[in-house]
Write a protein that holds these residues in place. Structure first.
Motif, PDB file in Angstrom:
ATOM      1  N   VAL A   1      34.326  48.106  55.911  1.00 53.36           N
ATOM      2  CA  VAL A   1      35.149  48.112  54.711  1.00 53.36           C
ATOM      3  C   VAL A   1      35.701  46.716  54.404  1.00 53.36           C
ATOM      4  CG1 VAL A   1      37.410  48.900  53.948  1.00 53.36           C
ATOM      5  CG2 VAL A   1      35.714  50.560  54.685  1.00 53.36           C
ATOM      6  N   ILE A   2      36.097  45.995  55.439  1.00 54.01           N
ATOM      7  CA  ILE A   2      36.674  44.669  55.226  1.00 54.01           C
ATOM      8  C   ILE A   2      35.699  43.751  54.506  1.00 54.01           C
ATOM      9  CG2 ILE A   2      37.246  42.531  56.477  1.00 54.01           C
ATOM     10  CD1 ILE A   2      39.085  44.155  58.196  1.00 54.01           C
ATOM     11  N   ARG A   3      34.434  43.869  54.844  1.00 60.14           N
ATOM     12  CA  ARG A   3      33.443  43.006  54.199  1.00 60.14           C
ATOM     13  C   ARG A   3      33.248  43.348  52.726  1.00 60.14           C
ATOM     14  NH1 ARG A   3      28.700  44.019  56.160  1.00 60.14           N
ATOM     15  NH2 ARG A   3      29.297  45.448  57.802  1.00 60.14           N
ATOM     16  N   LEU A   4      33.724  44.508  52.326  1.00 59.21           N
ATOM     17  CA  LEU A   4      33.520  44.920  50.933  1.00 59.21           C
ATOM     18  C   LEU A   4      34.741  44.701  50.052  1.00 59.21           C
ATOM     19  CD1 LEU A   4      31.660  48.221  51.758  1.00 59.21           C
ATOM     20  CD2 LEU A   4      30.658  46.114  50.890  1.00 59.21           C
ATOM     21  N   LEU A   5      35.817  44.180  50.650  1.00 61.74           N
ATOM     22  CA  LEU A   5      37.027  43.955  49.847  1.00 61.74           C
ATOM     23  C   LEU A   5      36.809  42.779  48.903  1.00 61.74           C
ATOM     24  CD1 LEU A   5      39.850  44.332  52.531  1.00 61.74           C
ATOM     25  CD2 LEU A   5      39.091  45.995  50.822  1.00 61.74           C
ATOM     26  N   PRO A   6      37.488  42.799  47.741  1.00 59.87           N
ATOM     27  CA  PRO A   6      37.341  41.665  46.826  1.00 59.87           C
ATOM     28  C   PRO A   6      37.929  40.406  47.446  1.00 59.87           C
ATOM     29  CG  PRO A   6      38.998  43.225  46.029  1.00 59.87           C
ATOM     30  CD  PRO A   6      38.376  43.834  47.236  1.00 59.87           C
ATOM     31  N   THR A   7      37.354  39.262  47.105  1.00 59.95           N
ATOM     32  CA  THR A   7      37.889  38.007  47.631  1.00 59.95           C
ATOM     33  C   THR A   7      39.117  37.598  46.825  1.00 59.95           C
ATOM     34  OG1 THR A   7      36.532  36.773  46.089  1.00 59.95           O
ATOM     35  CG2 THR A   7      35.580  37.192  48.276  1.00 59.95           C
ATOM     36  N   GLN A   8      39.893  36.666  47.397  1.00 54.86           N
ATOM     37  CA  GLN A   8      41.045  36.108  46.680  1.00 54.86           C
ATOM     38  C   GLN A   8      40.615  35.537  45.321  1.00 54.86           C
ATOM     39  OE1 GLN A   8      44.324  35.948  47.445  1.00 54.86           O
ATOM     40  NE2 GLN A   8      43.951  37.241  49.234  1.00 54.86           N
ATOM     41  N   GLU A   9      39.485  34.795  45.334  1.00 48.40           N
ATOM     42  CA  GLU A   9      39.015  34.194  44.073  1.00 48.40           C
ATOM     43  C   GLU A   9      38.747  35.271  43.035  1.00 48.40           C
ATOM     44  OE1 GLU A   9      37.903  33.097  47.314  1.00 48.40           O
ATOM     45  OE2 GLU A   9      35.958  32.266  46.710  1.00 48.40           O
ATOM     46  N   GLU A  10      38.069  36.320  43.475  1.00 49.26           N
ATOM     47  CA  GLU A  10      37.744  37.364  42.512  1.00 49.26           C
ATOM     48  C   GLU A  10      39.013  37.929  41.891  1.00 49.26           C
ATOM     49  OE1 GLU A  10      35.136  40.594  43.856  1.00 49.26           O
ATOM     50  OE2 GLU A  10      35.964  41.852  42.262  1.00 49.26           O
ATOM     51  N   MET A  11      40.021  38.151  42.725  1.00 51.32           N
ATOM     52  CA  MET A  11      41.260  38.718  42.197  1.00 51.32           C
ATOM     53  C   MET A  11      41.939  37.736  41.251  1.00 51.32           C
ATOM     54  SD  MET A  11      42.683  41.210  45.123  1.00 51.32           S
ATOM     55  CE  MET A  11      43.049  40.049  46.375  1.00 51.32           C
ATOM     56  N   ALA A  12      41.857  36.438  41.582  1.00 51.93           N
ATOM     57  CA  ALA A  12      42.481  35.432  40.722  1.00 51.93           C
ATOM     58  C   ALA A  12      41.768  35.367  39.369  1.00 51.93           C
ATOM     59  CB  ALA A  12      42.462  34.070  41.414  1.00 51.93           C
ATOM     60  N   VAL A  13      40.439  35.409  39.404  1.00 53.16           N
ATOM     61  CA  VAL A  13      39.686  35.374  38.141  1.00 53.16           C
ATOM     62  C   VAL A  13      40.064  36.579  37.276  1.00 53.16           C
ATOM     63  CG1 VAL A  13      37.391  35.613  37.121  1.00 53.16           C
ATOM     64  CG2 VAL A  13      37.727  34.082  39.063  1.00 53.16           C
ATOM     65  N   LYS A  14      40.155  37.736  37.910  1.00 47.84           N
ATOM     66  CA  LYS A  14      40.482  38.938  37.144  1.00 47.84           C
ATOM     67  C   LYS A  14      41.873  38.850  36.522  1.00 47.84           C
ATOM     68  CE  LYS A  14      37.357  42.283  39.033  1.00 47.84           C
ATOM     69  NZ  LYS A  14      37.088  43.317  40.039  1.00 47.84           N
ATOM     70  N   GLU A  15      42.797  38.283  37.278  1.00 47.29           N
ATOM     71  CA  GLU A  15      44.145  38.131  36.740  1.00 47.29           C
ATOM     72  C   GLU A  15      44.120  37.160  35.549  1.00 47.29           C
ATOM     73  OE1 GLU A  15      46.724  39.766  36.789  1.00 47.29           O
ATOM     74  OE2 GLU A  15      48.273  38.380  36.084  1.00 47.29           O
ATOM     75  N   ASP A  16      43.329  36.099  35.653  1.00 49.23           N
ATOM     76  CA  ASP A  16      43.202  35.165  34.518  1.00 49.23           C
ATOM     77  C   ASP A  16      42.628  35.871  33.291  1.00 49.23           C
ATOM     78  OD1 ASP A  16      44.231  33.163  36.035  1.00 49.23           O
ATOM     79  OD2 ASP A  16      42.300  32.190  36.466  1.00 49.23           O
ATOM     80  N   VAL A  17      41.624  36.709  33.522  1.00 45.53           N
ATOM     81  CA  VAL A  17      41.028  37.436  32.408  1.00 45.53           C
ATOM     82  C   VAL A  17      42.066  38.351  31.753  1.00 45.53           C
ATOM     83  CG1 VAL A  17      39.352  39.247  31.825  1.00 45.53           C
ATOM     84  CG2 VAL A  17      38.669  37.347  33.293  1.00 45.53           C
ATOM     85  N   ARG A  18      42.850  39.025  32.588  1.00 46.19           N
ATOM     86  CA  ARG A  18      43.880  39.907  32.036  1.00 46.19           C
ATOM     87  C   ARG A  18      44.859  39.126  31.156  1.00 46.19           C
ATOM     88  NH1 ARG A  18      48.799  41.141  32.147  1.00 46.19           N
ATOM     89  NH2 ARG A  18      49.255  39.543  33.685  1.00 46.19           N
ATOM     90  N   LYS A  19      45.288  37.949  31.654  1.00 47.16           N
ATOM     91  CA  LYS A  19      46.252  37.152  30.881  1.00 47.16           C
ATOM     92  C   LYS A  19      45.648  36.669  29.566  1.00 47.16           C
ATOM     93  CE  LYS A  19      49.064  35.234  34.625  1.00 47.16           C
ATOM     94  NZ  LYS A  19      48.689  34.248  35.651  1.00 47.16           N
ATOM     95  N   LEU A  20      44.408  36.214  29.640  1.00 49.25           N
ATOM     96  CA  LEU A  20      43.727  35.755  28.424  1.00 49.25           C
ATOM     97  C   LEU A  20      43.662  36.880  27.390  1.00 49.25           C
ATOM     98  CD1 LEU A  20      41.578  33.662  27.066  1.00 49.25           C
ATOM     99  CD2 LEU A  20      39.932  35.323  27.958  1.00 49.25           C
ATOM    100  N   LEU A  21      43.255  38.070  27.847  1.00 52.44           N
ATOM    101  CA  LEU A  21      43.135  39.198  26.925  1.00 52.44           C
ATOM    102  C   LEU A  21      44.502  39.592  26.360  1.00 52.44           C
ATOM    103  CD1 LEU A  21      40.532  41.324  28.910  1.00 52.44           C
ATOM    104  CD2 LEU A  21      40.143  40.101  26.761  1.00 52.44           C
ATOM    105  N   GLU A  22      45.520  39.501  27.211  1.00 51.19           N
ATOM    106  CA  GLU A  22      46.867  39.853  26.746  1.00 51.19           C
ATOM    107  C   GLU A  22      47.299  38.903  25.631  1.00 51.19           C
ATOM    108  OE1 GLU A  22      50.592  41.546  29.112  1.00 51.19           O
ATOM    109  OE2 GLU A  22      50.403  39.373  29.386  1.00 51.19           O
ATOM    110  N   ARG A  23      47.037  37.598  25.844  1.00 45.84           N
ATOM    111  CA  ARG A  23      47.399  36.627  24.797  1.00 45.84           C
ATOM    112  C   ARG A  23      46.706  36.961  23.480  1.00 45.84           C
ATOM    113  NH1 ARG A  23      46.922  32.536  28.460  1.00 45.84           N
ATOM    114  NH2 ARG A  23      44.898  31.850  27.653  1.00 45.84           N
ATOM    115  N   LEU A  24      45.423  37.306  23.562  1.00 42.76           N
ATOM    116  CA  LEU A  24      44.690  37.617  22.338  1.00 42.76           C
ATOM    117  C   LEU A  24      45.222  38.878  21.650  1.00 42.76           C
ATOM    118  CD1 LEU A  24      41.115  36.732  23.590  1.00 42.76           C
ATOM    119  CD2 LEU A  24      42.379  35.591  21.753  1.00 42.76           C
ATOM    120  N   ILE A  25      45.500  39.897  22.450  1.00 42.42           N
ATOM    121  CA  ILE A  25      46.000  41.148  21.861  1.00 42.42           C
ATOM    122  C   ILE A  25      47.338  40.908  21.158  1.00 42.42           C
ATOM    123  CG2 ILE A  25      46.895  43.445  22.397  1.00 42.42           C
ATOM    124  CD1 ILE A  25      44.743  43.742  24.456  1.00 42.42           C
TER     125      ILE A  25
END
Ligand code: GTP
Ligand code: MG
Length: 379
Positions: free
Chosen positions: A28-52
């Motif tokens: 299971v540990i090998r399948l967890l998202p990486t820190q980078e992946e989580m950071a990218v997703k958070e950036d995407v969320r913020k970008l989309l929020e700004r647009l909305i």
């Protein structure tokens, strides 16, 4: 002697279980998202929020589903929900249309607005790129407050016993995807449905339970001298205040969410390892769960289809489509009239139960742990 052979058998089983638990953690540990992946997703969320916010200035864009409940796997999609805090807001389907246009103009996402779906959403995706080898898939919905609440409930369950609950849930999500029984569109069960099956099993089937029922008051340790005097900080009275407050509110989404307090006051007396629990989980759902009459409810335990009006007595008539809706019944924790497994068809259920049995069989043979996991999740 039979006694010795029994002991050898038991010790072989212990060895298998210890080895399998370790293998499950590692898997299971090998399948967890990486820190980078989580950071990218958070950036995407913020970008989309700004647009909305250029359409609705008083809106917030919140994560729900696996990105927010602690059951996220690497490259899982993002579920986002837009809440609009103003009185005269646009309808969800108008928002979907407008946001779809805007995102198409302003971003590199592939955009697919579904304004007329039962739950209107905008579907977005980004193609894989060197920085994002798996791209991103994301759904944006509107005002889906119940989804935010059930995400919070699942997150609380994950936090009570992170090791056992998360390992089991994550493993079952991977397993169900690899075995092709995780798609409501094809008549099988959503990830959300599998998570509810695990939690139901840990609260209502295991004895002693691994998890308390957060929607009923958990059985906390009784008050003792120490509690009232030491440190001048009386958590018991905090709890009583909580009960009083909640009793006066009784909204449909209430549940005990003070996990810090719960961890101080409540401890499961169940000491099963993750592997023990996994073996029992598969056994229970391949042999013991009463699919024909039972409803798995994390709120209320094992309920009857009859008592919820979900029986499929009229199933004989092939014109009655409720028959396909209630083959397999899992009650939503908050929308209690809603069957989370409503999409499961006759064939889908046959397939799911077949997979539970297959898994039970593999585990009963007890080969080496790594072989077992590979076999279980064979695609
Ligand atoms: P993956 O996307 O497979 O990683 O899993 P997930 O944990 O995101 O689960 P899923 O995509 O199945 O569901 C995401 C969220 O949508 C859940 O946490 C729920 O909040 C909500 N949801 C999904 N299906 C249902 C449903 O049938 N009823 C309700 N009320 N909410 C649902
Ligand atoms: Mg999801």
């Amino acid at each position: 002697s039979p006694y010795n052979s029994q002991r050898r058998h038991a010790s072989k089983h212990r060895f298998f279980v210890v080895e399998l638990s370790q293998a499950l953690f590692d898997f299971v540990i090998r399948l967890l998202p990486t820190q980078e992946e989580m950071a990218v997703k958070e950036d995407v969320r913020k970008l989309l929020e700004r647009l909305i916010r250029t359409i609705e200035p008083d809106s917030r864009l919140l994560s729900f589903g696996s990105t927010a409940n602690g059951f996220s796997l690497r490259n899982s999609d993002m579920d986002l929900c837009c809440l609009i805090d103003s009185a005269e807001r646009l309808s969800a389907s108008d928002m979907v249309t407008m946001l779809g246009d805007l995102l198409e103009r302003e971003t590199k996402f592939h955009v697919k607005p579904l304004p007329h779906a039962r739950i209107p959403i905008v579907k977005l995706s980004l193609d894989p790129s060197p920085g994002l080898p798996h791209g991103i898939a994301c759904d944006i919905g509107f005002e889906n407050r119940l989804a935010l609440e059930n995400t919070r409930l699942l997150m609380c369950y994950a936090m009570i016993d992170p090791t056992r609950v998360r390992t089991l849930v994550l493993f079952l999500k991977v397993w169900s995807k690899r075995r092709n029984i995780n798609s409501p569109y094809k008549g099988t069960l959503s990830s959300y449905g599998y998570v509810l099956l695990v939690i139901y099993f840990l609260i209502h089937v295991k004895n002693p339970p691994v998890l308390p029922n957060l929607q009923q008051m958990p059985p906390l340790r009784p008050i003792s001298q120490e509690d009232t005097h030491i440190g001048g900080h009386n958590t018991w009275s905090v709890l009583l205040a909580f009960i009083a407050r909640e009793a006066s509110l009784t909204p449909r989404c209430r549940f005990f969410d003070d996990i810090e307090l719960l961890r101080q006051r409540w401890q499961s007396s169940n000491t099963d390892s993750v592997a023990d629990l996994l073996i029992d989980f598969f056994r229970y759902y391949s042999r013991d769960f009463t699919y024909n009459t039972g409803v798995a409810s994390i709120r209320g335990g094992l309920l009857k289809k009859d008592s919820k009006g979900w029986q499929n007595e009229l199933a004989a008539s092939r014109y009655n489509d409720s028959r396909e809706r209630n083959r397999f019944c899992i009650e939503d924790p908050f929308e209690i009239d809603f069957n989370v497994a409503r999409c499961v068809t006759k064939e889908g259920l046959y397939q799911i139960r077949g997979e539970f049995m297959r898994a039970s069989r593999i585990l009963a043979m007890r080969p080496r742990a790594l072989v077992t996991l590979a076999q279980l999740c064979e695609e």
